[in-house]
Write a protein that holds these residues in place. Sequence first.
Motif, short mmCIF file in Angstrom:
data_model
loop_
_atom_site.label_atom_id
_atom_site.label_comp_id
_atom_site.label_asym_id
_atom_site.label_seq_id
_atom_site.Cartn_x
_atom_site.Cartn_y
_atom_site.Cartn_z
N VAL A 106 0.75 -0.93 0.00
CA VAL A 106 0.13 -0.15 -0.08
C VAL A 106 0.78 1.21 -0.07
CG1 VAL A 106 -1.85 1.22 1.22
CG2 VAL A 106 -1.70 -1.19 1.25
N TRP A 107 0.74 2.37 -0.75
CA TRP A 107 1.22 3.49 -0.87
C TRP A 107 1.34 4.09 0.45
CZ3 TRP A 107 1.15 8.96 -0.29
CH2 TRP A 107 2.09 9.61 -1.00
N ASN A 108 2.59 4.32 1.09
CA ASN A 108 2.94 4.71 2.34
C ASN A 108 4.24 5.46 2.42
OD1 ASN A 108 3.02 5.51 5.22
ND2 ASN A 108 2.40 3.44 5.75
N PRO A 109 4.29 6.61 2.05
CA PRO A 109 5.73 7.26 2.12
C PRO A 109 6.36 7.41 3.41
CG PRO A 109 3.99 8.98 1.89
CD PRO A 109 3.17 7.82 1.70
N GLU A 110 5.54 7.17 4.49
CA GLU A 110 6.06 7.11 5.91
C GLU A 110 7.19 5.77 6.25
OE1 GLU A 110 3.47 7.90 8.96
OE2 GLU A 110 2.95 9.98 8.57
N LYS A 111 6.71 4.64 5.38
CA LYS A 111 7.37 3.51 5.44
C LYS A 111 8.20 3.09 4.49
CE LYS A 111 4.27 1.72 9.23
NZ LYS A 111 3.53 0.79 9.46
N VAL A 112 7.86 3.43 3.08
CA VAL A 112 8.21 3.01 2.06
C VAL A 112 9.14 4.02 1.36
CG1 VAL A 112 7.77 1.84 -0.18
CG2 VAL A 112 6.46 1.35 1.61
N GLU A 113 10.37 3.88 1.03
CA GLU A 113 11.29 4.83 0.75
C GLU A 113 10.85 5.36 -0.95
OE1 GLU A 113 16.16 5.95 -0.15
OE2 GLU A 113 15.34 3.94 0.68
N LYS A 114 10.80 4.30 -1.88
CA LYS A 114 10.30 4.61 -3.23
C LYS A 114 9.03 5.57 -3.36
CE LYS A 114 7.67 0.82 -4.56
NZ LYS A 114 6.39 1.21 -4.93
N ASP A 115 8.12 5.56 -2.33
CA ASP A 115 6.79 6.00 -2.28
C ASP A 115 7.21 7.50 -1.87
OD1 ASP A 115 5.84 3.85 -2.90
OD2 ASP A 115 4.69 3.82 -0.90
N ARG A 116 8.19 7.75 -1.12
CA ARG A 116 8.78 9.32 -0.77
C ARG A 116 9.22 9.81 -1.94
NH1 ARG A 116 10.24 6.82 3.99
NH2 ARG A 116 12.53 6.73 3.35
N MET A 117 9.66 9.06 -2.70
CA MET A 117 10.29 9.74 -4.44
C MET A 117 9.33 9.94 -5.20
SD MET A 117 13.50 9.63 -3.23
CE MET A 117 14.54 9.99 -4.78
N ASP A 118 8.06 9.62 -5.10
CA ASP A 118 7.15 9.85 -6.39
C ASP A 118 7.00 11.35 -6.44
OD1 ASP A 118 6.78 7.23 -6.76
OD2 ASP A 118 5.02 6.95 -5.39
N LEU A 119 6.93 11.91 -7.45
CA LEU A 119 6.96 13.42 -7.91
C LEU A 119 5.37 13.60 -7.98
CD1 LEU A 119 9.74 13.56 -10.49
CD2 LEU A 119 9.70 14.15 -8.15
N PHE A 120 4.51 12.81 -8.48
CA PHE A 120 3.13 13.24 -8.86
C PHE A 120 2.19 12.14 -8.45
CE2 PHE A 120 0.23 14.30 -12.39
CZ PHE A 120 0.67 15.75 -12.71
N PRO A 121 2.10 11.90 -7.22
CA PRO A 121 1.33 10.84 -6.56
C PRO A 121 -0.31 11.00 -6.67
CG PRO A 121 2.13 12.10 -4.92
CD PRO A 121 2.86 12.57 -6.05
N LEU A 122 -0.88 10.17 -7.69
CA LEU A 122 -2.22 10.27 -7.98
C LEU A 122 -2.67 8.89 -7.64
CD1 LEU A 122 -4.74 11.34 -9.27
CD2 LEU A 122 -3.82 10.86 -11.33
N LEU A 123 -3.40 8.75 -6.47
CA LEU A 123 -3.46 7.38 -5.89
C LEU A 123 -4.84 6.71 -6.15
CD1 LEU A 123 -2.31 8.24 -2.24
CD2 LEU A 123 -1.05 7.50 -4.11
N THR A 124 -4.87 5.25 -6.49
CA THR A 124 -5.80 4.62 -6.86
C THR A 124 -6.66 4.40 -5.76
OG1 THR A 124 -4.70 2.42 -6.33
CG2 THR A 124 -4.69 3.37 -8.65
N PRO A 125 -8.02 4.26 -5.79
CA PRO A 125 -9.14 4.26 -4.52
C PRO A 125 -9.59 3.22 -3.95
CG PRO A 125 -10.27 4.56 -6.72
CD PRO A 125 -8.93 4.32 -6.97
N CYS A 126 -9.13 2.02 -4.61
CA CYS A 126 -9.26 0.77 -3.75
C CYS A 126 -8.17 0.06 -3.32
CB CYS A 126 -10.31 -0.21 -4.82
SG CYS A 126 -9.23 -0.61 -6.14
N TYR A 127 -8.31 -0.79 -2.34
CA TYR A 127 -7.21 -1.55 -1.81
C TYR A 127 -6.46 -2.59 -2.72
CZ TYR A 127 -4.50 -4.39 1.37
OH TYR A 127 -3.54 -5.27 2.10
N PRO A 128 -5.30 -2.57 -2.82
CA PRO A 128 -4.27 -1.53 -1.97
C PRO A 128 -3.93 -0.43 -2.99
CG PRO A 128 -2.96 -3.43 -3.17
CD PRO A 128 -4.40 -3.51 -3.59
#
Length: 413
Positions: free
Chosen positions: A300-322
């Motif tokens: 699941v997208w979580n920049p607090e725990k996942v380093e690569k998520d912190r690197m995303d420049l343009f995060p547009l998140l999908t609305p269902c799990y995950p």
Amino acid sequence: FLASPHLSGTMNVIIEADMRPLSMSPPTPAETQKSVELKAYLESLGLFENKDEVAHREELLESLQNICRDSVRDILTAKNAFSNQTPKELASLYTFGSFRMKINEPSADVDTMCVGPEYVSRDEFFDIASARLRNNPGVSDLSVIPDAFVPIITMKYGGIEFDLSYAPIARYPSRLPLDFDILDDNNLKNVDEKTVRSLNGRRVTDTILKCVPNKTTFLQVLKAFRYWARRRGVYKNVMGYLGGVNCSLFCAYAAMLYPQAAPAVVLYHCFRIFAEWKWPKPVLIRDVESKPELNQDMNVWNPEKVEKDRMDLFPLLTPCYPSQNSTYTVMPSTRDVMTREFARARDVVERVLQDKAKWSELFREVPFFKEYKYYIQVEVTASNAEDFNAWFGYVESQIRKLVPIMEANHAIT
């Protein structure tokens, strides 16, 4: 409309989406008229399928579903696991994307996904189904791409391009239930990531449709937004721009914030919001949740725990799990181009609403050779059509790895 960390309540929520409407104002007669003019303009361009074209696609889909079910039956039979399952218990074919939303154009491809039981693996399904399809006189240009981010079979069927993925459901070994629910998160338990990605094509599409308050308005806005993106050269996800699901999420976000506005006004706000957006703040239309009860790490997208998520420049998140970033291919250069285009579109639509411009100005094609004096052209060749399709797709997918290398070279501007 800002996303903020969830500090209280359900512990499974990672990021809370505040989607309270910014305005409940109904449309004025002038705004309604501009929306009518927008639809008429899009219709004049031939962007809508007629009834015969829709019927042709529906016939092809029914035929393709029968091929999928026959393939699953053959595999189960070979494993002594066939026990008079009904066709629906063998497999079901789902569409997603533009066709599912009924906004596809006459030339558009159809995204499909087959759901089957666990005993039929993806490799087995691809082997048997592709063999059946190759023997079908209506099928051409067939390629099996098992190593793609979402493994697919690509082909032309009845003159229409199809992408077909496959998702085996671990909780159902040899028989799907008649009331199978594609949105049930429990279907994701004990399946691999490629199955999750395959399932989420349809799951994301249906979740977006459930979220928007006015489907008619949303779909008209989305039709215009997608056409605008193609005309302005920002519609190519593999190249670091937008794809179909990205366009849907942008338009859904604006439609939810202005639930009673006319399509022309929602389109204006869509461009305005994202021209002024403070990237990399994430865009989301539903809460981002974890699901510990599934006993599986679904990334699941979580920049607090996942380093690569912190690197995303343009995060547009999908609305269902995950929930994941649907624009992970965006690079600094493509982000800047899209931000400029959002600002241009905002200004044009504002003038249209003030009766100072026509809709055709919004969709004016980018004069590429006037705007870019220098460019790189990549040519792809192969000895036959099947090799060309596979080679072309691979080369195209690698170009986004070349661009950051050039971005890092300060001699290139």
